[in-house]
Design an enzyme around this catalytic site. Structure first.
Site, PDB file in Angstrom:
ATOM      1  N   LYS A  88     -13.315  -0.573   5.922  1.00 40.50           N
ATOM      2  CA  LYS A  88     -13.909  -1.307   4.795  1.00 40.50           C
ATOM      3  C   LYS A  88     -14.993  -2.274   5.265  1.00 40.50           C
ATOM      4  CE  LYS A  88     -10.307   0.627   3.249  1.00 40.50           C
ATOM      5  NZ  LYS A  88      -9.549   1.119   2.172  1.00 40.50           N
TER       6      LYS A  88
ATOM      7  N   ASP B 141      -0.868  -5.881   9.192  1.00 38.93           N
ATOM      8  CA  ASP B 141      -1.850  -4.876   8.799  1.00 38.93           C
ATOM      9  C   ASP B 141      -3.127  -5.608   8.391  1.00 38.93           C
ATOM     10  OD1 ASP B 141      -3.429  -2.980   7.569  1.00 38.93           O
ATOM     11  OD2 ASP B 141      -1.755  -1.930   6.642  1.00 38.93           O
TER      12      ASP B 141
ATOM     13  N   TRP C 110       0.862  -1.192   0.000  1.00 37.46           N
ATOM     14  CA  TRP C 110       0.000   0.000   0.000  1.00 37.46           C
ATOM     15  C   TRP C 110       0.897   1.241   0.000  1.00 37.46           C
ATOM     16  CZ3 TRP C 110      -1.991   2.670   4.880  1.00 37.46           C
ATOM     17  CH2 TRP C 110      -2.945   3.647   4.566  1.00 37.46           C
TER      18      TRP C 110
HETATM   19  C1  LIG Z   1      -3.441  -2.147   3.527  1.00 39.89           C
HETATM   20  C2  LIG Z   1      -4.090  -0.979   4.186  1.00 39.89           C
HETATM   21  N1  LIG Z   1      -3.749  -0.659   5.421  1.00 39.89           N
HETATM   22  C3  LIG Z   1      -4.301   0.388   6.057  1.00 39.89           C
HETATM   23  C4  LIG Z   1      -5.243   1.169   5.443  1.00 39.89           C
HETATM   24  C5  LIG Z   1      -5.782   2.359   6.189  1.00 39.89           C
HETATM   25  O1  LIG Z   1      -7.085   2.279   6.513  1.00 39.89           O
HETATM   26  P1  LIG Z   1      -7.877   3.493   7.167  1.00 39.89           P
HETATM   27  O2  LIG Z   1      -8.655   4.127   6.080  1.00 39.89           O
HETATM   28  O3  LIG Z   1      -8.717   2.833   8.211  1.00 39.89           O
HETATM   29  O4  LIG Z   1      -6.897   4.441   7.769  1.00 39.89           O
HETATM   30  C6  LIG Z   1      -5.632   0.881   4.140  1.00 39.89           C
HETATM   31  C7  LIG Z   1      -6.621   1.724   3.459  1.00 39.89           C
HETATM   32  O5  LIG Z   1      -6.757   1.768   2.283  1.00 39.89           O
HETATM   33  C8  LIG Z   1      -5.042  -0.224   3.503  1.00 39.89           C
HETATM   34  O6  LIG Z   1      -5.381  -0.561   2.253  1.00 39.89           O
END
Ligand SMILES: Cc1ncc(COP(=O)(O)O)c(C=O)c1O
Length: 397
Positions: free
Chosen positions: A246, A211, A130
């Site tokens: 999500k 994560d 990411w």
């Molecule tokens: C792999 C991953 N980790 C963390 C996050 C962060 O999520 P949040 O929107 O809850 O901060 C995302 C969001 O797209 C993600 O894809």
């Protein structure tokens, strides 16, 4: 003072959403941002969430601050979701959880904690990962490194290379792993591979940081936690960064959690006491609303059942769109094989589109895809837009 500041580039993913919003083309398609969309192209508020909000509105007594580590019941429910009720980690109370503003907040609190107490530790993430991962850990002053993930085709996990890469990492460094639905590739290790990863990571005395942003989007709530539970070995340390953006559709409510699993309950309390300092000096304490919703849905059997059904519907729609995309591309461009997409997990896949093709998709067809591998958000596909989308992809291919 600010006249001479350089202009920072827009965020690679959120910047794309801004460009999409401004595009006047009525047939535009957004496969960029990481947000779930339903068959009508909307990001719905789940009915279970709405009902929890209704009950909260009717019963809440005050708008006081939460404790630094957040909503107490939420923290307990998060641990149950991660490890399963009755897990040794819960029974021994060697896990502590702090509610954070989203998964991003969790990653940032984790990185501050690591930098302060293990200043020499480096953070290793998969290549690719990411886009924000490296930036978050770097912002906290941690040196960021990568380990291999995909083979040359970009469509398959190169497990041998991944293991060889991890085996080079010095003891005490931190390894970031995606629990499921790897972002941006959609390619996860198998359960057997997770067992091997757990063996390797603990034998090398590396600290796993998992994560977990898509629990329930892959195969199911329990199945998606299987890799994490392999890492959760007796007496071993582990960090988990959860996001409920999500799977509860609570994006803007910023609901996440940092869970620290320590060797024993005393070490876990020490770790939490340090995390409290990081939070207190950062945002003081987390926002109430989103966590109160999650706590209520997870604790109320009827709401929980309803939520699990809604989560399953999101997951199944994504799987259906994957199959439909593969079949439609087969009819429109049979010389290009996209069948690899149907076995991938979660919202994202690497389409294999080049940067030039990604640019052309946007300029000529108003189809928005993230560059560098052509990450596509499968949830942006609908039965209605599949035909035009596949025509556009076939045209740029
Ligand atoms: C792999 C991953 N980790 C963390 C996050 C962060 O999520 P949040 O929107 O809850 O901060 C995302 C969001 O797209 C993600 O894809």
């Amino acid at each position: 003072m600010f006249d001479t500041l350089p202009m920072a580039p827009p965020d690679s993913i959120l910047g794309l959403t801004e460009a999409f919003k401004k595009d006047p083309n009525p047939k535009k398609i957004n496969l960029g941002a990481g947000v779930y969309k339903d068959e009508q192209g909307n990001t719905p508020i789940l009915a279970s969430v709405k009902e929890a909000e209704r009950r909260l509105l009717a019963t809440e007594q005050n708008k006081g601050y939460l404790p630094i580590e957040g909503h107490v019941e939420y923290d307990a429910r998060v641990q149950e979701l991660l490890f399963g009720p009755g897990h040794e980690i819960l029974a021994s109370t060697r896990a502590v959880t702090a509610q954070t503003p989203g998964g991003t907040g969790s990653l940032r609190v984790a990185s501050d904690f690591l930098k302060k107490h293990f200043p020499m530790a480096r953070l290793w993430h998969s290549k690719p990962t990411w886009a924000n991962h490296g930036a978050i850990f770097s912002a906290a002053g941690i040196k960021v490194e990568v380990y291999p993930y995909l083979d040359a085709s970009g469509r398959v996990l190169d497990f041998a290379a991944m293991k060889a890469g991890l085996a080079q990492i010095p003891a005490g460094d931190v390894v970031l792993l995606h629990a499921c639905c790897h972002n941006p590739t959609g390619i996860d290790p198998t359960l057997d591979q997770w067992k091997q990863l757990a063996e390797l990571v603990h034998e090398r005395k590396l600290l796993p940081l998992v994560d977990f942003a898509y629990q329930g989007f892959g195969d199911g709530l329990e199945q998606d936690a299987a890799g994490l539970r392999e890492l959760a070995r007796p007496g071993k340390d582990l960090l988990v960064c959860s996001s409920f953006s999500k799977n509860f559709g609570l994006y803007g409510e910023r609901v996440g959690a940092l869970t620290i699993v320590a060797g024993n309950a005393d070490a876990a309390e020490r770790a939490l006491s340090q995390v409290r300092i990081s939070i207190r000096t950062n945002y003081s304490n987390p926002p109430t609303h989103g966590a109160a919703i999650v706590a209520m849905v997870l604790s109320d059997p009827q709401l929980r059942k309803q939520w699990e059904g809604e989560l399953a519907a999101m997951r199944e729609r994504i799987h259906k769109m994957r199959r439909l995309f593969v079949a439609t591309m087969k009819s429109k461009a049979p010389q290009h094989d996209f069948s690899f997409l149907s076995s991938q997990k979660g919202m994202f896949s690497f389409s294999g589109l080049t940067n030039m093709q990604v640019d052309e998709l946007r300029a000529k067809h108003a189809v928005y895809v993230v560059g560098n591998g052509g990450r596509i958000n499968v949830a942006g596909m609908t039965e209605a837009n599949m035909g035009p989308l596949c025509d556009a992809v076939a045209a740029v291919l």
